[in-house]
Design an enzyme around this catalytic site. Sequence first.
Site, short mmCIF file in Angstrom:
data_model
loop_
_atom_site.label_atom_id
_atom_site.label_comp_id
_atom_site.label_asym_id
_atom_site.label_seq_id
_atom_site.Cartn_x
_atom_site.Cartn_y
_atom_site.Cartn_z
N CYS A 65 17.21 -6.77 -40.66
CA CYS A 65 17.59 -5.52 -41.33
C CYS A 65 19.01 -5.18 -40.89
CB CYS A 65 16.64 -4.40 -40.92
SG CYS A 65 16.72 -4.06 -39.15
N HIS A 124 13.82 -7.25 -31.01
CA HIS A 124 12.68 -8.04 -30.58
C HIS A 124 12.73 -9.44 -31.16
CE1 HIS A 124 10.29 -4.20 -29.56
NE2 HIS A 124 10.87 -4.71 -28.51
N CYS A 138 19.92 2.26 -33.73
CA CYS A 138 19.95 2.31 -35.19
C CYS A 138 19.98 3.78 -35.66
CB CYS A 138 18.71 1.62 -35.74
SG CYS A 138 18.61 1.74 -37.53
N HIS A 158 5.85 1.58 -26.82
CA HIS A 158 6.98 0.94 -27.51
C HIS A 158 8.28 1.67 -27.12
CE1 HIS A 158 9.67 -0.33 -30.75
NE2 HIS A 158 8.85 -1.34 -30.97
N GLU A 200 10.96 2.36 -28.59
CA GLU A 200 11.48 3.37 -29.51
C GLU A 200 10.71 4.68 -29.37
OE1 GLU A 200 11.81 2.28 -33.74
OE2 GLU A 200 11.37 4.39 -34.16
N SER A 258 7.35 -7.49 -31.65
CA SER A 258 7.97 -6.75 -32.77
C SER A 258 6.91 -6.00 -33.56
CB SER A 258 8.72 -7.74 -33.68
OG SER A 258 8.91 -7.16 -34.95
N SER A 259 7.01 -4.69 -33.52
CA SER A 259 6.00 -3.86 -34.19
C SER A 259 6.02 -4.06 -35.71
CB SER A 259 6.27 -2.40 -33.84
OG SER A 259 5.28 -1.60 -34.37
N ASN A 260 7.22 -4.12 -36.28
CA ASN A 260 7.26 -4.25 -37.75
C ASN A 260 6.70 -5.59 -38.19
OD1 ASN A 260 9.67 -6.01 -38.92
ND2 ASN A 260 10.38 -5.10 -37.02
N SER A 298 13.80 -8.12 -37.13
CA SER A 298 14.68 -8.60 -36.05
C SER A 298 14.86 -10.11 -36.10
CB SER A 298 14.09 -8.26 -34.68
OG SER A 298 13.45 -7.05 -34.66
S1 SF4 Z 1 13.81 -1.65 -38.86
FE1 SF4 Z 1 14.54 -0.48 -37.07
S2 SF4 Z 1 16.56 -1.34 -36.64
FE2 SF4 Z 1 16.04 -1.97 -38.71
S3 SF4 Z 1 16.98 -0.43 -40.06
FE3 SF4 Z 1 14.85 0.20 -39.64
S4 SF4 Z 1 14.94 1.55 -37.87
FE4 SF4 Z 1 16.86 0.44 -37.99
#
Ligand code: SF4
Length: 462
Positions: free
Chosen positions: A118, A148, A209, A237, A239, A375-377, A437
């Site tokens: 991202c 991450h 970010c 986490h 964040e 990595s959570s996402n 990431s």
């Molecule tokens: S995923 Fe996290 S680092 Fe990437 S744009 Fe969204 S908030 Fe920012």
Amino acid sequence: MAITLHLCRIPTRPDLYLQGSLAGPGAARPRRALSVRCSGDPSSAAVSADGDFDAKVFRHNLTRSKNYNRKGFGYKDETLQLINREHTSDVIKTLKENGNVYAWGNVTVKLAEAYGFCWGAERAVQIAYEARKQFPEEKIWITNEIIHNPTVNKRLEEMEVENIPLEEGQKQFDIVNKGDVVILPAFGAAMNEMLTLSERNVQIVDTTCPWVSKVWNTVEKHKKGDYTSIIHGKYSHEETVATASFAGKYIIAKNMKEAAYVCDYILGGELDGSSSTKEAFLEKFKYAVSPGFDPDNDLIKVGMANQTTMLKGETEEIGKLVERTMMRKYGVENVNQHFISFNTICDATQERQDAMYKLVEEKVDLMLVVGGWNSSNTSHLQEIAEERGIPSYWIDSEQRIGPGNRIAYKLNHGELVEKENWLPEGPLTIGVTSGASTPDKVVEDALVKVFDIKREEALQLA
Ligand code: SF4
């Protein structure tokens, strides 16, 4: 342990936290000087003479101090070129040029419409690269992984960007000397860490970010209005640790089930009966509430916030549930006095999740999800595939594949699984996505291993 602030040193730079130092017409009225309460209590915090530490003012002034940088140092083009050289991929380029579908031998790859790095992650890495160029001789530290991803973090290690050492789970900031450079990662850093660094008079390079900062602004608004922040996130986490540090009162709910428990408590057991006593409540959330949290007094006015990488749909559902709960408790006409919400869902997370929901509708034999195991996402991308019952393999690098037709992968809930013959014989269609990431090169390396296994199989059958 519970998330608390650990502020037992007296900040020596009052310019950073005195509101009177704000300049310009928008400057708030000067406040009295801060004092610091230092007790053995780990929740001891910097407080003003009237009992208030203004984190917003501290942040505002820190970002304007001469030892602070969050925009890079003027080497954007050359560092981006370097990042592109190191992290882009010909395989991904080919896929993108062909509508995100392409076949190599008998392996067809379908790439999610939105995937991978991202802009917030790329921006953080790029600013870190710039910091190395700007400070070629200085010692450079980082308070956590920049993002991450093991490949990116290893690259920074090679550039002699060192992690602040940990001792019994505590970061040893004493190792940082005046004149050193300290990078704050994309997820940000907790307020106590920022305070410590400002005291030590180091050069701070902040890659947080802007989407994360937006959430911090939101919890600061909650605090100002005396709302308790309900944070949809994982309490450990980085964040969420940072976000909680900027909040006043808060409770962290990791999913709908926990949020429903909180709402049931607010309604005295009339939502679904999942909650019980105050003691049970405090035991359940002992790691996830602000110090001194009292569910009877601190859930009367609530505001929503989120870890930016949580499942977007779940964040929205939790927000709606809490809003309905406050309507039921206090009446529709009074809801604005008891509930506030701002949209702080990150676009990048949302786009990757939406693309994954589309990809799982396609005909694929299996899914390859690439991204750091912390990595959570990425975990949520894996979750979407698992929920659809698609065989899905979450790996953090190509090294998890092999030797031979074997893989070591993680499930959404963190379980590590090893599997032989994970790639079925014959023609194969693989869905591919990667976390926010994850550089494209990491995905390419994994796919090349897949192609090698299938090529070997074809040779043996020939
Ligand atoms: S995923 Fe996290 S680092 Fe990437 S744009 Fe969204 S908030 Fe920012």
